[in-house]
Design an enzyme around this catalytic site. Structure first.
Site, PDB file in Angstrom:
ATOM      1  NE  ARG A   8     -15.517 -19.837 -20.610  1.00 50.33           N
ATOM      2  CZ  ARG A   8     -15.160 -20.587 -21.740  1.00 50.33           C
ATOM      3  NH1 ARG A   8     -13.573 -21.079 -23.325  1.00 50.33           N
ATOM      4  NH2 ARG A   8     -16.151 -21.300 -22.105  1.00 50.33           N
ATOM      5  CB  SER A  35     -10.111 -21.323 -24.047  1.00 53.01           C
ATOM      6  OG  SER A  35     -10.108 -22.061 -24.847  1.00 53.01           O
ATOM      7  CD  GLU A  56       2.268 -24.805 -23.455  1.00 47.36           C
ATOM      8  OE1 GLU A  56       2.949 -25.153 -24.151  1.00 47.36           O
ATOM      9  OE2 GLU A  56       0.558 -24.669 -24.171  1.00 47.36           O
ATOM     10  CG  PHE A  81      -0.614 -26.322 -20.628  1.00 46.72           C
ATOM     11  CD1 PHE A  81      -1.187 -28.075 -20.766  1.00 46.72           C
ATOM     12  CD2 PHE A  81      -2.233 -26.377 -21.652  1.00 46.72           C
ATOM     13  CE1 PHE A  81      -1.975 -28.894 -21.302  1.00 46.72           C
ATOM     14  CE2 PHE A  81      -3.414 -27.217 -22.954  1.00 46.72           C
ATOM     15  CZ  PHE A  81      -3.088 -28.438 -22.309  1.00 46.72           C
ATOM     16  NE  ARG A 165     -14.697 -25.356 -20.605  1.00 47.91           N
ATOM     17  CZ  ARG A 165     -15.854 -25.640 -21.609  1.00 47.91           C
ATOM     18  NH1 ARG A 165     -16.117 -25.323 -20.420  1.00 47.91           N
ATOM     19  NH2 ARG A 165     -16.367 -25.634 -22.886  1.00 47.91           N
TER      20      ARG A 165
END
Lengths: 318, 277
Positions: A8, A35, A56, A81, A165
């Site tokens: 990320r 994030s 979303e 999501f 992540r």
């Protein structure tokens, strides 16, 4: 010591650099930019960043509208999501009209910061792969993430870009070639083929070392583009050793293992084992505990390779 | 050849569109009559008066955009596009046929179709994105999105309704074809969406109400919307499902039903009587 970089972080910086070069690049976020690291883009280009809030479906539709207007929108939310909650918006408003939108899937896989099954994504690649027109990318390290971001800007049609992540080993250097749809041969070997995607690349490299120490030579193919699959490279890699282990931080159904099995079933039937989440929902726990319990470590890849070899040896007995 | 239909009174054009809808649906033996007929004046007003479009250059960058979010009303959309000259009227006979640009629900491969639609509730978000894109490109054009009242049951509509005022998108105009009937029955029974105007007011939209079968009122509302700065406009158009064909009016049975040859003739006769009244 292996250098560690979070995908990320590489993604956020790459977006800024791409945005600097290409004014068509815009970003839409569903309240997760800090994030996904899209916040770097938001700071650099506030006029091209749109905060849509926790919505979303709406974010995905807005991205479609921006794409119709000739922009290259990147969306930002968690992989779970993005692909499950907004699946129909992706299908009808993006994939069916074949619009160029980059659906960013942050927190792909089970390492989602101790958030548990609602926030982990183990179905995302399967869902995205089933949509016509969709390209599915799961880069193997931060270097590939950066290359992928630049590659998708020159690509026509929707792209799902899956990332992990937490910091993961840097496998490639900047000189590596990244071409959408082209698998990367990481290591030549003769005994067993391991095919990886996404963050499993680093663990597969480690598995290859473990196996090498036992005198087993691994042929390692990295598939950053799960769709369209590089069928020729996959078939050739299978042919090289006659045994294939696939490794992905995803359900063993519908992702890389599924794609490779489909391709080999038609082109070169080969004994296989699929390393991945065994069609169960995971839980919240420290990373190492999750990887161990759900069978996603280098050791699991090595074990799968050895069991395939043992099976072959048993069949070879007179 | 000038602009086809530009000099005709909008009310007559709307009935033209209705006749084309009936012919198209009978020929295809498929489609949604009720919601197509209720939107005839809305489409006539937009495509023959309000919108800045050029049928000879359907991809003209500075054009106004249109999204039929209630995509099942595609037949009246195709009728309007054909009548306006985006493609030959004979092409309507290919509706729902293999390889046709006139799909059961709109597909943007078709000239004049700015956005693919079909799954309800998605158009307003896309229109919002288009309006943001127009602003980024400094193009002074508007985006019109037509929704059904039943469609307001989709949650995504309200996500978009919440977002558009945040961005101050005065170029965005939503028009609700409020015919009060959906597939299974009255909207009020299936899942009430009233009070519609109050809901949009609460979401900070400029709200206008019109008789959705009065083309002049629709044109005036679109002009009034243009005068409002910093806020999107929603036009609540009160309509009659199946409008113009007596046996199709005010019933959910004609939301989606087959138009036989006999019923087509009956419908066309009624629509011709309307014309000469």
């Amino acid at each position: 010591m292996v250098e560690m970089v979070a995908m990320r972080d590489a993604y956020g910086q790459a977006l800024v650099d791409l945005g600097d070069r290409d004014a068509r690049v815009v970003a839409v976020d569903a309240d997760l930019a800090s994030s996904s690291k899209m916040d770097l883009f938001a700071e650099a280009f506030p006029e091209r960043f749109f905060q849509i809030g926790i919505a979303e479906a709406n974010m995905t539709g807005i991205a479609a509208g921006l794409a119709v207007m000739g922009f290259i929108p990147f969306t930002s939310t968690f992989a779970s999501f993005a692909t499950c909650r907004a699946a129909d918006q992706i299908r009808v408003s993006i994939a069916q009209p074949n619009l160029t939108v980059v659906i960013g899937g942050a927190y792909g896989g089970v390492l989602a910061g101790k958030t548990g099954k609602s926030h982990q994504a183990i179905e995302d690649m399967a869902i995205m792969r089933a949509m016509p027109n969709m390209t599915v990318l799961a880069p193997g390290d931060g270097v590939e993430v950066r290359k992928a971001v630049f590659a998708v800007a020159d690509h026509d049609g929707p792209v799902y870009l899956r990332m992990s992540r937490d910091p993961s080993p840097v496998v490639f250097d900047d000189s590596c070639e990244f071409k959408i749809g082209r698998a990367v041969l990481v290591r030549e070997g003769r005994d067993v083929t391991v095919i990886t995607t996404g963050i499993m690349l680093g663990r597969a490299v480690e598995a290859a070392e473990l196996l090498a120490a036992r005198g087993i030579s691994v042929h390692l193919l990295h598939v950053h583009t799960v769709k369209p699959l590089d069928v020729a490279a996959v078939a050739a890699a299978a042919e090289k050793t006659g045994l294939v282990v696939t490794a992905e931080e995803h359900n063993i159904i519908g992702g890389l293992g599924g794609a490779v099995a489909e391709a080999l079933g038609e082109h070169r039937p080969t004994p296989m084992k699929r390393v991945g989440v065994a069609d169960v929902y995971s839980e919240s726990a420290p990373n190492d505990d999750l990887l161990q319990k759900y069978g996603l470590t280098a050791g699991h890849i090595a074990q799968a390779a050895r069991s395939l070899m043992e099976r072959r040896a048993a069949h070879a007995q007179p | 050849m000038g602009d086809p239909g530009r000099d005709e009174p909008l009310a007559e054009l709307a009935d033209d569109l209705r006749r084309m809808v009936v012919e198209t649906l009978c020929h295809a033996q498929a489609g949604h009559p009720g919601g197509s007929l209720s939107a005839a004046e809305i489409l006539a007003a937009l495509f023959f008066s309000v919108m800045r479009i050029d049928p000879r250059h359907p991809d003209w960058e500075a054009r106004d955009r249109f999204i039929l979010s209630k995509g099942h009303a595609a037949p009246v959309y195709y009728a309007a596009l054909a009548r306006r000259g985006f493609f030959p009227e004979e092409m309507l006979q290919t509706y729902d046929e293999l390889d046709s640009l006139l799909q059961g629900h709109p597909d943007m491969r078709c000239p004049g179709v700015d956005m693919t639609s079909g799954s309800l509730g998605q158009g307003l978000s896309v229109g919002l994105g288009m309006a943001l894109g127009l602003r980024l490109k400094a193009i002074d054009a508007r985006v019109f999105v037509v929704l059904g009242d039943g469609e307001l049951q989709e949650g995504q509509v309200w996500e978009a309704a919440m977002a558009a005022p945040k961005f101050g998108l005065d170029s965005l105009v939503a028009i609700i074809d409020d015919n009060q009937i959906q597939l299974m029955g009255d909207t009020a029974t299936i899942m009430p969406v009233e009070p519609i105007a109050e809901k949009w007011l609460a979401f900070n939209w400029n709200v206008l109400e019109v008789d959705g079968h009065d083309p002049a009122a629709i044109v005036a509302a679109c002009a009034a919307a243009q005068a409002v700065r910093g806020r999107p406009t929603v036009i609540l158009a009160h309509t009659v499902k199946g409008k113009g064909v007596s046996f199709m009016e005010n019933t959910h049975k004609w939301h989606s039903a087959l138009v036989t040859e006999d019923l087509k003739e009956k419908a066309l006769t009624e629509l011709c009587v309307r014309e000469v009244r």
